[in-house]
Design a protein around this motif. Structure first.
Motif, PDB file in Angstrom:
ATOM      1  N   LEU A  99      32.698  34.678  46.884  1.00 47.00           N
ATOM      2  CA  LEU A  99      33.604  33.592  47.266  1.00 47.00           C
ATOM      3  C   LEU A  99      34.864  33.560  46.409  1.00 47.00           C
ATOM      4  CD1 LEU A  99      30.994  30.740  47.847  1.00 47.00           C
ATOM      5  CD2 LEU A  99      31.946  32.349  49.510  1.00 47.00           C
ATOM      6  N   VAL A 100      34.999  34.469  45.439  1.00 47.96           N
ATOM      7  CA  VAL A 100      36.215  34.492  44.622  1.00 47.96           C
ATOM      8  C   VAL A 100      37.413  34.767  45.535  1.00 47.96           C
ATOM      9  CG1 VAL A 100      35.005  35.163  42.514  1.00 47.96           C
ATOM     10  CG2 VAL A 100      35.953  36.929  44.008  1.00 47.96           C
ATOM     11  N   THR A 101      38.597  34.259  45.139  1.00 51.30           N
ATOM     12  CA  THR A 101      39.738  34.339  46.050  1.00 51.30           C
ATOM     13  C   THR A 101      40.953  35.090  45.505  1.00 51.30           C
ATOM     14  OG1 THR A 101      40.559  32.203  45.284  1.00 51.30           O
ATOM     15  CG2 THR A 101      39.108  32.198  47.228  1.00 51.30           C
ATOM     16  N   THR A 102      40.979  35.366  44.199  1.00 50.38           N
ATOM     17  CA  THR A 102      42.103  36.111  43.632  1.00 50.38           C
ATOM     18  C   THR A 102      41.567  37.309  42.851  1.00 50.38           C
ATOM     19  OG1 THR A 102      42.152  34.916  41.535  1.00 50.38           O
ATOM     20  CG2 THR A 102      43.491  33.998  43.356  1.00 50.38           C
ATOM     21  N   LYS A 103      42.455  38.264  42.583  1.00 50.35           N
ATOM     22  CA  LYS A 103      42.043  39.430  41.800  1.00 50.35           C
ATOM     23  C   LYS A 103      41.568  38.997  40.416  1.00 50.35           C
ATOM     24  CE  LYS A 103      43.691  43.628  39.636  1.00 50.35           C
ATOM     25  NZ  LYS A 103      44.907  44.331  39.229  1.00 50.35           N
ATOM     26  N   ALA A 104      42.279  38.063  39.772  1.00 54.47           N
ATOM     27  CA  ALA A 104      41.864  37.591  38.450  1.00 54.47           C
ATOM     28  C   ALA A 104      40.468  36.976  38.521  1.00 54.47           C
ATOM     29  CB  ALA A 104      42.872  36.578  37.902  1.00 54.47           C
ATOM     30  N   ASP A 105      40.229  36.166  39.536  1.00 56.42           N
ATOM     31  CA  ASP A 105      38.923  35.543  39.746  1.00 56.42           C
ATOM     32  C   ASP A 105      37.863  36.621  39.984  1.00 56.42           C
ATOM     33  OD1 ASP A 105      37.454  33.187  39.778  1.00 56.42           O
ATOM     34  OD2 ASP A 105      37.847  32.777  41.901  1.00 56.42           O
TER      35      ASP A 105
ATOM     36  N   ILE B 295      47.991  45.935  41.285  1.00 58.99           N
ATOM     37  CA  ILE B 295      48.318  44.759  42.105  1.00 58.99           C
ATOM     38  C   ILE B 295      48.194  43.491  41.244  1.00 58.99           C
ATOM     39  CG2 ILE B 295      46.038  44.243  43.089  1.00 58.99           C
ATOM     40  CD1 ILE B 295      47.631  44.092  45.851  1.00 58.99           C
ATOM     41  N   SER B 296      48.980  42.502  41.547  1.00 62.64           N
ATOM     42  CA  SER B 296      49.034  41.257  40.777  1.00 62.64           C
ATOM     43  C   SER B 296      47.654  40.615  40.637  1.00 62.64           C
ATOM     44  CB  SER B 296      49.976  40.279  41.484  1.00 62.64           C
ATOM     45  OG  SER B 296      49.799  38.969  41.010  1.00 62.64           O
ATOM     46  N   ASP B 297      47.426  40.004  39.474  1.00 68.12           N
ATOM     47  CA  ASP B 297      46.184  39.258  39.270  1.00 68.12           C
ATOM     48  C   ASP B 297      46.098  38.054  40.196  1.00 68.12           C
ATOM     49  OD1 ASP B 297      45.199  40.972  37.372  1.00 68.12           O
ATOM     50  OD2 ASP B 297      45.660  39.694  35.658  1.00 68.12           O
ATOM     51  N   GLU B 298      47.222  37.625  40.741  1.00 75.23           N
ATOM     52  CA  GLU B 298      47.252  36.492  41.668  1.00 75.23           C
ATOM     53  C   GLU B 298      47.031  36.931  43.120  1.00 75.23           C
ATOM     54  OE1 GLU B 298      47.144  33.653  40.075  1.00 75.23           O
ATOM     55  OE2 GLU B 298      47.406  34.927  38.324  1.00 75.23           O
ATOM     56  N   ALA B 299      46.875  38.230  43.335  1.00 73.69           N
ATOM     57  CA  ALA B 299      46.661  38.744  44.692  1.00 73.69           C
ATOM     58  C   ALA B 299      45.434  38.094  45.320  1.00 73.69           C
ATOM     59  CB  ALA B 299      46.501  40.261  44.674  1.00 73.69           C
TER      60      ALA B 299
END
Length: 161
Positions: A136-142, A8-12
């Motif tokens: 609290l992270v919000t994206t897969k990359a985060d 899945i996208s890192d921006e997910a």
């Protein structure tokens, strides 16, 4: 549509649900099957959501949605929250309380309410180097970069002075 988490996208967009206890092996298998079923049927305005999940350390449920393929809407997010609330009831576990902290003590994952964590920080039982989970992270990359970090690099650091 269920996809592998690593594809899945890192921006997910990610949502992290922290359990107040570890799941047993039997519970983990059941929860994985329920998550797979839910995500396979999960839609936004009738369109499939490209989504995935992971369970980490037998206590964190991470759900990810590729917002570029099809954005999760209020109704679809509500459906995921209802699903998590159903898991809470079925397994007699707390997954929604954001006022608790999980951190590592060696290989063990400790779970404390925020008040106790603050006291431990004041007493130097936890330090700036203590590994905490920043839910609290919000994206897969985060999530990949900033979820499991030393307390000084997370919002938890404010309690360490």
């Amino acid at each position: 549509m269920l996809v592998e988490f690593n594809t899945i996208s890192d921006e997910a967009k990610v949502w992290i649900y922290q359990a107040n206890r570890s799941f047993s092996e039997t519970e983990l298998e059941e929860i994985k099957a329920k998550l797979s079923s839910f995500i396979t049927q999960w839609t936004a305005h009738g369109s499939d959501l490209q989504a995935s999940f992971e369970i980490k350390y037998k206590r964190f449920i991470i759900i990810a949605v590729d917002q570029e393929a099809q954005a999760a809407t209020g109704c679809s997010i509500d459906a995921s929250v209802r699903f998590i609330q159903q898991l809470e009831k079925e397994y007699n576990v707390d997954l929604m309380d954001k006022m608790n902290v999980s951190y590592k003590q060696g290989e063990y994952i400790a779970y404390k309410d925020l008040k106790d964590f603050r006291k431990m920080a004041k007493d130097k039982s936890v330090t700036a180097n203590t590994i905490v989970f920043n839910n609290l992270v919000t994206t897969k990359a985060d999530f990949l970069e900033n979820w499991e970090v030393p307390a000084r690099d997370s919002w938890h650091g404010r309690f360490l002075n």
